[in-house]
Write an enzyme that holds these catalytic residues in place. Sequence first.
Site, PDB file in Angstrom:
ATOM      1  N   THR A 166      -0.289  -8.142   1.400  1.00 33.71           N
ATOM      2  CA  THR A 166      -0.484  -7.151   0.350  1.00 33.71           C
ATOM      3  C   THR A 166      -0.577  -7.788  -1.030  1.00 33.71           C
ATOM      4  O   THR A 166       0.042  -8.835  -1.280  1.00 33.71           O
ATOM      5  CB  THR A 166       0.704  -6.164   0.349  1.00 33.71           C
ATOM      6  OG1 THR A 166       0.619  -5.340  -0.801  1.00 33.71           O
ATOM      7  CG2 THR A 166       2.036  -6.887   0.300  1.00 33.71           C
ATOM      8  N   TYR A 226       9.219  -4.405  -0.987  1.00 34.13           N
ATOM      9  CA  TYR A 226       8.037  -4.376  -0.121  1.00 34.13           C
ATOM     10  C   TYR A 226       7.246  -5.677  -0.261  1.00 34.13           C
ATOM     11  O   TYR A 226       6.943  -6.361   0.725  1.00 34.13           O
ATOM     12  CB  TYR A 226       7.160  -3.163  -0.473  1.00 34.13           C
ATOM     13  CG  TYR A 226       5.821  -3.204   0.197  1.00 34.13           C
ATOM     14  CD1 TYR A 226       5.713  -3.161   1.577  1.00 34.13           C
ATOM     15  CD2 TYR A 226       4.650  -3.315  -0.550  1.00 34.13           C
ATOM     16  CE1 TYR A 226       4.472  -3.219   2.201  1.00 34.13           C
ATOM     17  CE2 TYR A 226       3.409  -3.372   0.065  1.00 34.13           C
ATOM     18  CZ  TYR A 226       3.329  -3.329   1.439  1.00 34.13           C
ATOM     19  OH  TYR A 226       2.105  -3.398   2.052  1.00 34.13           O
TER      20      TYR A 226
HETATM   21  N1  UFG Z   1       0.695   7.387  -8.408  1.00 34.45           N
HETATM   22  C1  UFG Z   1       0.863   8.514  -9.204  1.00 34.45           C
HETATM   23  N2  UFG Z   1       1.182   9.682  -8.581  1.00 34.45           N
HETATM   24  C2  UFG Z   1       1.332   9.796  -7.230  1.00 34.45           C
HETATM   25  C3  UFG Z   1       1.143   8.637  -6.439  1.00 34.45           C
HETATM   26  C4  UFG Z   1       0.839   7.443  -7.063  1.00 34.45           C
HETATM   27  O1  UFG Z   1       0.744   8.451 -10.424  1.00 34.45           O
HETATM   28  O2  UFG Z   1       1.637  10.892  -6.744  1.00 34.45           O
HETATM   29  C5  UFG Z   1       0.333   6.117  -9.069  1.00 34.45           C
HETATM   30  C6  UFG Z   1       1.332   5.028  -8.799  1.00 34.45           C
HETATM   31  O3  UFG Z   1       2.411   5.092  -9.696  1.00 34.45           O
HETATM   32  C7  UFG Z   1       0.465   3.792  -8.968  1.00 34.45           C
HETATM   33  C8  UFG Z   1      -0.918   4.244  -8.476  1.00 34.45           C
HETATM   34  O4  UFG Z   1      -0.884   5.664  -8.524  1.00 34.45           O
HETATM   35  O5  UFG Z   1       0.348   3.486 -10.308  1.00 34.45           O
HETATM   36  C9  UFG Z   1      -1.207   3.818  -7.058  1.00 34.45           C
HETATM   37  O6  UFG Z   1      -0.069   4.150  -6.254  1.00 34.45           O
HETATM   38  P1  UFG Z   1      -0.118   4.190  -4.670  1.00 34.45           P
HETATM   39  O7  UFG Z   1       1.204   4.705  -4.208  1.00 34.45           O
HETATM   40  O8  UFG Z   1      -1.337   4.913  -4.218  1.00 34.45           O
HETATM   41  O9  UFG Z   1      -0.321   2.679  -4.260  1.00 34.45           O
HETATM   42  P2  UFG Z   1       0.501   1.371  -4.701  1.00 34.45           P
HETATM   43  O10 UFG Z   1      -0.315   0.689  -5.750  1.00 34.45           O
HETATM   44  O11 UFG Z   1       1.902   1.672  -5.006  1.00 34.45           O
HETATM   45  O12 UFG Z   1       0.571   0.539  -3.373  1.00 34.45           O
HETATM   46  C10 UFG Z   1      -0.538   0.305  -2.578  1.00 34.45           C
HETATM   47  C11 UFG Z   1      -0.085   0.021  -1.172  1.00 34.45           C
HETATM   48  C12 UFG Z   1       0.645  -1.267  -1.124  1.00 34.45           C
HETATM   49  C13 UFG Z   1      -0.138  -2.370  -1.787  1.00 34.45           C
HETATM   50  C14 UFG Z   1      -0.578  -1.981  -3.157  1.00 34.45           C
HETATM   51  C15 UFG Z   1      -1.429  -3.082  -3.687  1.00 34.45           C
HETATM   52  O13 UFG Z   1       0.772   1.051  -0.687  1.00 34.45           O
HETATM   53  O14 UFG Z   1       0.804  -1.586   0.237  1.00 34.45           O
HETATM   54  O15 UFG Z   1      -1.279  -0.770  -3.079  1.00 34.45           O
HETATM   55  O16 UFG Z   1      -2.071  -2.748  -4.863  1.00 34.45           O
HETATM   56  F1  UFG Z   1       0.625  -3.450  -1.918  1.00 34.45           F
END
Ligand code: UFG
Length: 331
Positions: free
Chosen positions: A117, A141
């Site tokens: 990741t 993670y």
């Molecule tokens: N976000 C919101 N509201 C929500 C959900 C997410 O504002 O309801 C924001 C998060 O704070 C973040 C962005 O949208 O800034 C993306 O969040 P995600 O939860 O969609 O994804 P992440 O970036 O946290 O994580 C994902 C994968 C990981 C990976 C990562 C790498 O789940 O496995 O991308 O960029 F490591």
Amino acid sequence: MNKVFVTGGAGYVGSHVVLALGEAGYEVLTYDNLSTGHREAVLSGDLVVGDLSDRDLLYKTVADFRPDAVMHFAASIEVGESVHKPLKYYRNNSANALNLLEVVREVGIDKYIFSSTAAVYGNPQTLPVTEDAPLLPINPYGASKMISERFLADLAAADRDFEYVALRYFNVAGADPEIRLGQDYANPTHLITRALKTALGIFPKLQVFGTDYPTPDGTCIRDYIHIADLAQAHLDALGYLEKGGGSQIFNCGYGHGYSVRAVIDTARQVTGVDFPVEDAARREGDPAELVAGNAPIRAQLAWQPRHDDLEFIIRTAWEWEKRLAARRASS
Ligand code: UFG
């Protein structure tokens, strides 16, 4: 090479890869504990329901199948949850990965593809982030996956027969272009899925986690990659190992990102629904910006992404969400 053992093949990424492997003529066996995956998502080959902590079942299953290669998807994947339940992440993503590696070497399998990741980088100093950037994860993670990468690097250094590819996924999204598969978590946390379920009225509103990041509109920037392009990267990695390519680590992303607000705008446009959105506090463990440098995967795996298009990513996810909602309504 024609037999591939896939852990987590009933999950979101795993199921798309299992389907792609089947279509490419591989014989596939999925091993999944169905904690977040679904039996009906395994569209190619057989499924063994088992946990990676069940070493006896794992050994027997791998030894009986005698695969040419292993792909390891099974993992816990939520950044926010990992901050509150770190041991769950070290158990599922690190300790269980070690079990699998021991079994793989005992049985004598020497080709391995690992789902890593972008979270291993933490808050990168330079963007787009390249594979040689320092690994400084800012949540359990990312740390749990970094540890598993280290197992692989040390094993490959000690054991010349063993070769692996670790794929560092950026933000995987979208659904199979034919909408046979998609993301199906009981409690989805990912931005695009939450936005689309809000458009369907399943959630009352979408929260924007943090509006004061050092980015042009104050919200986090991510590199969203379509699931079909990511699945193709796994087939390319397998072909690379089959041809004797050495152990390597590759970023999987398009090399440019979108802010949370840009994703919301596109989701509203694709769905035609002006769903409610609320600004909220930052979520723990979130880096401000993650964008992939992808020159190595393009050059060494000849990876050619076909769906570098946020609208297409969201449209396929939207078609899938509507299908899921209809299925739930009729059952
Ligand atoms: N976000 C919101 N509201 C929500 C959900 C997410 O504002 O309801 C924001 C998060 O704070 C973040 C962005 O949208 O800034 C993306 O969040 P995600 O939860 O969609 O994804 P992440 O970036 O946290 O994580 C994902 C994968 C990981 C990976 C990562 C790498 O789940 O496995 O991308 O960029 F490591």
